[in-house]
Motif scaffolding. Structure first.
Motif, PDB file in Angstrom:
ATOM      1  N   ASP A  23     122.542 -18.363  -3.700  1.00  0.00           N
ATOM      2  CA  ASP A  23     122.723 -17.742  -2.384  1.00  0.00           C
ATOM      3  C   ASP A  23     121.407 -17.680  -1.618  1.00  0.00           C
ATOM      4  O   ASP A  23     121.388 -17.795  -0.395  1.00  0.00           O
ATOM      5  N   VAL A  24     120.309 -17.470  -2.353  1.00  0.00           N
ATOM      6  CA  VAL A  24     118.984 -17.364  -1.746  1.00  0.00           C
ATOM      7  C   VAL A  24     117.997 -18.161  -2.574  1.00  0.00           C
ATOM      8  O   VAL A  24     118.001 -18.093  -3.810  1.00  0.00           O
ATOM      9  N   GLY A  64     125.518 -22.011   3.972  1.00  0.00           N
ATOM     10  CA  GLY A  64     125.432 -20.580   3.697  1.00  0.00           C
ATOM     11  C   GLY A  64     124.228 -20.149   2.892  1.00  0.00           C
ATOM     12  O   GLY A  64     123.988 -18.942   2.758  1.00  0.00           O
ATOM     13  N   GLN A  65     123.475 -21.097   2.347  1.00  0.00           N
ATOM     14  CA  GLN A  65     122.304 -20.721   1.544  1.00  0.00           C
ATOM     15  C   GLN A  65     121.137 -20.328   2.445  1.00  0.00           C
ATOM     16  O   GLN A  65     120.864 -20.976   3.444  1.00  0.00           O
ATOM     17  N   LEU A 125     122.550 -12.349   4.646  1.00  0.00           N
ATOM     18  CA  LEU A 125     123.492 -13.027   3.752  1.00  0.00           C
ATOM     19  C   LEU A 125     124.900 -12.889   4.298  1.00  0.00           C
ATOM     20  O   LEU A 125     125.335 -11.807   4.691  1.00  0.00           O
ATOM     21  N   SER A 126     125.617 -13.984   4.311  1.00  0.00           N
ATOM     22  CA  SER A 126     126.967 -13.971   4.874  1.00  0.00           C
ATOM     23  C   SER A 126     127.906 -13.268   3.905  1.00  0.00           C
ATOM     24  O   SER A 126     127.670 -13.242   2.707  1.00  0.00           O
ATOM     25  N   ASP A 186     123.553 -23.911  -6.504  1.00  0.00           N
ATOM     26  CA  ASP A 186     124.598 -22.913  -6.242  1.00  0.00           C
ATOM     27  C   ASP A 186     124.016 -21.534  -5.960  1.00  0.00           C
ATOM     28  O   ASP A 186     124.684 -20.516  -6.160  1.00  0.00           O
ATOM     29  N   SER A 238     118.766 -24.522  -7.643  1.00  0.00           N
ATOM     30  CA  SER A 238     119.152 -23.959  -6.342  1.00  0.00           C
ATOM     31  C   SER A 238     120.488 -24.464  -5.831  1.00  0.00           C
ATOM     32  O   SER A 238     120.961 -23.998  -4.786  1.00  0.00           O
ATOM     33  N   ARG A 285     124.971 -11.751  -6.143  1.00  0.00           N
ATOM     34  CA  ARG A 285     124.217 -12.846  -5.538  1.00  0.00           C
ATOM     35  C   ARG A 285     123.373 -13.568  -6.593  1.00  0.00           C
ATOM     36  O   ARG A 285     122.868 -12.949  -7.522  1.00  0.00           O
ATOM     37  N   ARG A 286     123.226 -14.879  -6.432  1.00  0.00           N
ATOM     38  CA  ARG A 286     122.362 -15.667  -7.322  1.00  0.00           C
ATOM     39  C   ARG A 286     121.113 -16.050  -6.536  1.00  0.00           C
ATOM     40  O   ARG A 286     121.201 -16.627  -5.447  1.00  0.00           O
ATOM     41  N   ARG A 299     119.979 -28.005   1.262  1.00  0.00           N
ATOM     42  CA  ARG A 299     120.667 -26.755   0.928  1.00  0.00           C
ATOM     43  C   ARG A 299     122.143 -26.823   1.271  1.00  0.00           C
ATOM     44  O   ARG A 299     122.540 -27.422   2.279  1.00  0.00           O
TER      45      ARG A 299
END
Length: 403
Positions: free
Chosen positions: A268-269, A319-320, A402-403, A266, A264, A188-189, A316
Motif C-alpha cells: 500500500d505504501v 492506489g500505491q 491512503l484510499s 502488493d 513492493s 496496510r502493507r 507502481r
C-alpha cells in the motif's frame, strides 16, 4: 519530568521490565512500578523499588489512606504494561479490577501502551485477538509482539519487544500524545528501504555514504506500532531488527533495487528512505588495489546506478503511495526546499521528506528535522525531535492519503 506507571505482567519476560524501568529513569521520568502478584514470582519487589525509588505493591489494600488504586492512575502521564500477558490483556479488556494494576488501568486518563508477550498459540488465539481489538477500539495502544525465541525451544510471534524499542515509542507518546501511534495503518502493507548502499571497488574497499539507517528503522518501528505489516529492506545497517518487522538485507544499489521491486508489488505504501549511491565503479578489481607500481589506479571511472525511486514510481500499481527522501544542502542555485521541489518534480512521488544535511546534520544522530512536501510542492510544518517522533509525523502525513 513525566510520571510513568510501569505495569508488569506475570510472564518470563518480566525480567526485561527492569531494563525498561532503567531506560525510563535514566531519561528523567518518575516511574511507579505496579506488578501483578504473578510478576513478583519472576522479579522481586526489591529490584523494582531499588531501580525506581518508589514503593511496590500489588493489591488495593496497601496505602488505603492514599486511595492508591485510584490515585496512581489518575496522576499518571503514561501507563506502559510490559509484559502484557494473555491473562492480563483478558482482564483489562473485561474491565476487571482484581489487583492494583487492573484498577490503575480503569482509572487512568492518560495514554496506555500494552507490550504483549506470550506463546505464539496464545497470541494467535481468537480470544486474545478479540481482547486486543477491544482494547484498541477503546483507545489503548497495543504493540505487536516481536518474532523470535520464546520460553524453551519454541520460536515465533509472541516475544516481548526489546526495551529500547518500547522506550522509544513511549517517548513519542509522551511528547506527541496517543495519536502518534494511532492504529490507522491496520491492514496496510508497508515496504521501507533504509541505510546506505555500498558499491565495491575491490574486495576491501567500497564507495558508500554516511547513512546509519536509523530514520528508516524508526519509520518501520512506528509503522508496526500503528498496525501495519512492515517489510524493511536494509542496506548495510548494523542495528537489531525492529519488532514485528521482516528485514530483507541488501548491499549494493542493484541489490536494493531488486529487493524493493519484488517486495513492493502488493504494498500500500513504499518509502524510499535509503541513501542509494548515484554512481558505482565501472569495474570491480578482483584483488586488492595496491599503492605504487603500474597497477595503482590513476582514476576510478564511474557509471550511473539505476534511479530506484523513479522506477518504483513508474511501475507502481494503482492506489500505491510512494514516499521519497531527499538529503539536500543549499547553494548559489537555491535553498534546500528549492532543490527538493525540483527533485520532487523529477521523481513524481506522492510525498517527499526533505532533510537539510548542511554541516553534517542528521546522519548518525539520534534526532532529526524534516519537512514533508506534498506532490504539488506544498510544505507541511517542520517535524523535529527524535527520529521516532519524526517518523510518527511522516506517517500522520501518509495515512490520510491512503484510499
Amino acid at each position: 519530568m513525566s510520571r510513568i506507571v510501569l505495569g508488569v505482567g506475570g510472564g518470563v519476560a518480566a525480567y526485561k521490565a527492569a531494563l525498561l524501568l532503567r531506560a525510563f529513569t535514566e531519561a528523567g521520568h518518575d516511574v511507579r512500578v505496579v506488578p501483578t502478584p504473578a510478576a513478583l514470582r519472576f522479579v522481586g519487589a526489591a529490584t523494582f523499588e531499588a531501580l525506581s525509588g518508589n514503593p511496590v505493591t500489588t493489591d488495593v489494600w496497601a496505602d488505603v489512606d492514599e486511595v492508591a488504586h485510584v490515585r496512581i492512575g489518575q496522576t499518571a502521564d503514561l501507563v506502559v504494561v510490559a509484559p502484557a500477558t494473555a491473562d492480563l490483556l483478558a482482564r483489562a479488556a473485561a474491565g476487571r479490577a482484581d489487583d492494583l494494576l487492573t484498577a490503575t488501568l480503569l482509572t487512568a486518563h492518560c495514554p496506555v501502551v500494552f507490550a504483549p508477550a506470550m506463546h505464539t498459540e496464545m497470541w494467535l488465539h481468537p480470544a486474545t485477538r478479540d481482547n486486543v481489538a477491544t482494547l484498541r477500539r477503546r483507545g489503548a495502544i497495543v504493540l505487536p509482539p516481536a518474532v523470535g525465541r520464546l520460553t524453551g525451544p519454541d520460536s515465533g510471534p509472541g516475544r516481548l519487544p526489546e526495551p529500547a524499542d518500547i522506550a522509544a515509542l513511549a517517548s513519542v507518546v509522551l511528547t506527541a500524545g496517543a495519536g502518534a501511534l494511532t492504529q490507522d495503518l491496520v491492514g496496510r502493507r508497508v515496504v521501507i528501504s533504509a541505510g546506505g548502499t555500498r558499491e565495491p571497488l575491490d574486495p576491501v574497499r567500497y564507495l558508500g555514504n554516511r547513512s546509519s539507517g536509523r530514520q528508516g528503522w524508526a519509520l518501520a518501528r512506528v509503522a508496526a506500532a500503528r498496525g501495519a505489516e512492515v517489510v524493511l529492506v536494509a542496506a548495510n545497517v548494523d542495528l537489531p531488527a525492529p519488532f514485528g518487522v521482516r528485514v530483507v538485507p541488501a548491499g549494493t544499489a542493484e541489490e536494493l533495487r531488486a529487493a524493493m521491486l519484488a517486495e513492493s508489488a502488493d504494498a500500500d505504501v513504499v518509502v524510499m528512505a535509503a541513501a542509494v549511491a548515484d554512481f558505482r565503479p565501472e569495474t570491480v578489481a578482483a584483488t586488492k588495489l595496491k599503492k605504487g607500481g603500474a597497477a595503482e589506479p590513476s582514476a576510478v571511472p564511474l557509471v550511473r546506478n539505476p534511479d530506484v525511486l523513479a522506477e518504483l514510481v513508474t511501475k507502481r500499481p494503482a492506489g500505491q503511495l510512494v514516499v521519497g527522501f531527499a538529503a539536500e544542502t543549499g547553494d548559489d542555485a537555491g535553498d534546500v526546499l528549492t532543490h527538493a521541489r525540483a527533485k520532487l518534480a523529477r521523481k513524481g512521488c506522492d510525498l517527499l521528506v526533505v532533510n537539510d544535511v548542511s554541516g553534517g546534520g542528521v546522519f548518525g544522530r539520534p534526532d532529526n528535522a524534516a519537512v514533508v512536501l506534498a506532490a504539488d510542492g506544498t510544505a507541511g510544518e517542520e517535524l523535529q525531535g527524535s527520529k521516532d517522533a519524526v517518523a510518527a509525523g511522516i506517517w500522520s502525513a501518509v495515512a490520510p492519503r491512503l484510499s
